[in-house]
Design an enzyme around this catalytic site. Sequence first.
Site, PDB file in Angstrom:
ATOM      1  N   ASP A 163      26.397  -4.526  19.859  1.00 13.01           N
ATOM      2  CA  ASP A 163      27.720  -3.984  20.166  1.00 13.01           C
ATOM      3  C   ASP A 163      28.630  -4.310  18.976  1.00 13.01           C
ATOM      4  OD1 ASP A 163      29.833  -2.907  21.574  1.00 13.01           O
ATOM      5  OD2 ASP A 163      29.885  -4.442  23.120  1.00 13.01           O
TER       6      ASP A 163
ATOM      7  N   GLU B 100      30.787  -1.473  14.428  1.00 13.18           N
ATOM      8  CA  GLU B 100      31.478  -0.422  13.642  1.00 13.18           C
ATOM      9  C   GLU B 100      31.776  -0.857  12.211  1.00 13.18           C
ATOM     10  OE1 GLU B 100      32.366  -1.428  16.746  1.00 13.18           O
ATOM     11  OE2 GLU B 100      31.292   0.245  17.671  1.00 13.18           O
TER      12      GLU B 100
ATOM     13  N   ASP C 275      32.880   2.316  25.329  1.00 15.52           N
ATOM     14  CA  ASP C 275      33.701   1.807  26.431  1.00 15.52           C
ATOM     15  C   ASP C 275      34.527   2.910  27.074  1.00 15.52           C
ATOM     16  OD1 ASP C 275      32.538  -0.507  25.623  1.00 15.52           O
ATOM     17  OD2 ASP C 275      34.312  -1.307  24.625  1.00 15.52           O
TER      18      ASP C 275
END
Length: 925
Positions: A517, A520, A593
């Site tokens: 997770d 980015e 999300d």
Amino acid sequence: MASTTRTAALLLLLLLLQQSSVFSWKKEEFRNCNQTPFCKRARSRKPGSSNLVVTDVSINDGDLTAKLQPKNAGEAKEEQDEVVKPLILKLSAYQDGILRLKIDEDPSLDPPKKRFEVPDVVLPLFDEKKLWLQRVSTEVLDGDSAPSSIVYLSEAYEGVVRHDPFEVYVRKKGGDRVLSLNSHGLFDFEQLRKKKEDEDWEERFRSHTDTRPYGPQSISFDVSFYGANFVYGIPEHATSLALKATRGPGVEFSEPYRLFNLDVFEYLHDSPFGIYGSIPYMLSHGKAHGTSGFFWLNAAEMQIDVLGTGWDSESGIVLPSSQGRIDTLWMSEAGIVDAFFFVGPGPKDVMRQYASVTGTLAMQQFFATGYHQCRWNYRDEEDVEQVDSKFDEFDIPYDVIWLDIEHTDGKRYLTWDRAAFPHPEEMQNKLAAKGRHMVTIADPHIKRDESFYLHKEATQKGFYVKDATGKDFDGWCWPGASSYPDTLNPEIRSWWAEKFSFKNYVGSTPILYIWNDMNEPSVFNGPELTMPRDALHYGGVEHRELHNAYGYYFHMATSDGLLKRADGKDRPFVLSRSFFAGSQRNGAVWTGDNTADWDQFRVSVPMVLTLSLTGISFSGADVGGFFGNPEPELLVRWYQLGAYYPFFRGHAHHDTKRREPWLFGERNTELIREAIHIRYTLLPYFYTLFRQANTSGIPVVRPLWMEFPEDEATFNNDEAFMVGNSLLVQGIYTENAKHASVYLPGGQSWYDLRTGITYKGGVTHNLEVSEESIPAFQKAGTIIPRKDRSRRSSTQMVNDPYTLVIALNGSLAAEGELYVDDGKSFSFEQGAYMHRRFVFSDGKLTSSNIAPPASGKALFTSECVIERIIILGLSGAKSALVESANYRVDIESGPLNLRGRGSSAVLTIRKPNVRIKDDWTIKIL
Ligand SMILES: *[C@@H]1O[C@H](CO)[C@@H](O)[C@H](O)[C@H]1NC(C)=O
Ligand SMILES: *[C@@H]1O[C@H](CO)[C@@H](O)[C@H](O)[C@H]1NC(C)=O
């Protein structure tokens, strides 16, 4: 009194403020195009402003090479204070209709720095597909005043470089265009140069300063798609499947589609704003040409405009075959031009062409195609055990339980919070005993804690990304002060991969897999919540140049880790939030999300379909919605639809109420059980589709137009989708729905999956719907393999018998496939698998082998039998003959639906007891 009113008003105000912060995306934290100088500059350029011409065309090493420079460059030199250096252009042709165009600065002219080319995305094998150009023909083509160079691409297509003005396009041999670049003269390439004394290259956004030591280096150009009704692709955005115009009269979005990987808190459900991942790949589809694709391999921030009709009304440029042409503008902050043109012309041709460049889905383990149960967080071992046993108690199958960040010792990944998880091995062994698996999270931010072995090692070895001054970059994330491994570097990837060995990852067992997770990367105190663009990577690469691929390299390193851990024997499973072109080779991706509301539920379908179109076959959205608490009705609808996502996982934020499937009353538990059960019955079909995605790049779920490319009514349908070529699924996206209008494409009919009732194709049906299910149909002419017995997990279904569901078409025929292997190892790559084809025609069902003969030692076999054959669209027959064995079996006729409803034209052959490994024929008598 007055003060109570004031207090009440204040409370109300506070409540409203809180509400708005809960429900609004923080727009001001992110840059728009106007606040992004390269985007603003590129967007303000006028069509025809590029005055480049092509010179010095020759053939080198099988490629066409040339120089690209301003027209009259020679004459203008004297007056200009700066000489514009020629750019180098290289054009290469590949098998199957792929043209590659590279444009970069000329290395022999000493540019201040080598511009970044994204490594490890294009498959090494792609080079073998190169068509070595022997010669180019130079001709003046219709209506031009200057010559063009023409290269052979395939029997039907050719690539053209027009010299003056510069343009590159692909066309049918001597005919209509398919794709073109710089037809509107918007090409611009900012070359690296020395800073002038009075220049300021810094860029400021909010409290952040980007030092931009190399100055402006952006690239932009226009790309046109011909014979197109719509364009698609360029994830990741939460928006429709068919892209909307972003410029021109009356557009809905005024910002370009942004490709910049960001951790966006509560993303909007309809926006061109960039979220977690980026794939700079666009496809077009239309009646006139079919499908084509354009991929720009570039990992810097990109902004892409879809230019609406009339955007260039004043430019005076007239292009050929403007009928059905869609123009787009591509703008990137840095990098080079490395562009691929895919000619199609069928949708599946384009999927194969793109896959030959970036690869296909890594074959997944069988368990990964089942249902995954996740929550932030399952608190401790007792919680895990409870949840696990409730699935059994309520007779709901599931395969994997997930642990989010709280399972670690203070957000130090690859460690355990020993108070909550004192016996991780034991916990996993208990799951393993039921054939289940576990996934734990491992993010790229490493806690800056001297006593943490990962931090100590990474610091000592210099393995972190550096800040602009050359020190280890120090940012804020879940653990507090954190640094990020520089996984662009293969050596650092290999270091990270080692950390997953059973020895290094203490408390891990062979049933443990990984979730990446925040890759980015998310940096809470960074500009736009990510890493500063002037941070430095391996080889002096600036973060701005590779930003969109950071998550890709991290995902790759983790996947390599699981591969190494198992000595290359078991297939890895790694889920990633961030992605780039090629991420399908690393594993699964989810849409991040999302929020528990109907709009976000609805947009999950175009998001998953867009990922499928751009190579990411294994994706899904969090069932139920991550933020907020879904109404039970929404949750049930989401399970009913999510059961058909390629990746099927329920997940929730830690502030939400618990929402395991049994917490909403008996009726809702029953509905969710049924939804999950349907997924499990279809696993043999899904797994066959996963293998198809692995071999050919054709995705598991598909927009309707991929299966019905001629049917215009499907081109912008993103409420329904195909699972393989046989199933059509339509979500119910509104509360209290009593009816749904469902368009069923094609000339053949469709069978309701539950009742067997037939519906005509090519028609929109207004159907009654109930809470029990969402509309799902099997296409006439197909055969779907199922396993109908209910088990605890997919791994316990291995020896179960099959059911074949045969949906006959107008000529009373149908066909389908089944792929089976050990579901775990790589021995399928040596041929250890079964691949069967079932054909029903002339009243006979035959099963034959379509796998090539296995090469030597690796063999796979299965004793599984077929326990039931359901034939839809036939009535009256009483018995069948299993020909090879020469015995008769009875045929029952009657409704498909256990509740007694449904079509009468359904026959069931019970216990034919033929094995799937054998060739056989069953004749209806
Ligand atoms: C299929 O998956 C395997 C295992 O992940 C991978 O090695 C292979 O390259 C993939 N593609 C094909 C065409 O087999
Ligand atoms: C029926 O299905 C078979 C097998 O898929 C196909 O070959 C045939 O063309 C189909 N016939 C009609 C009328 O659609």
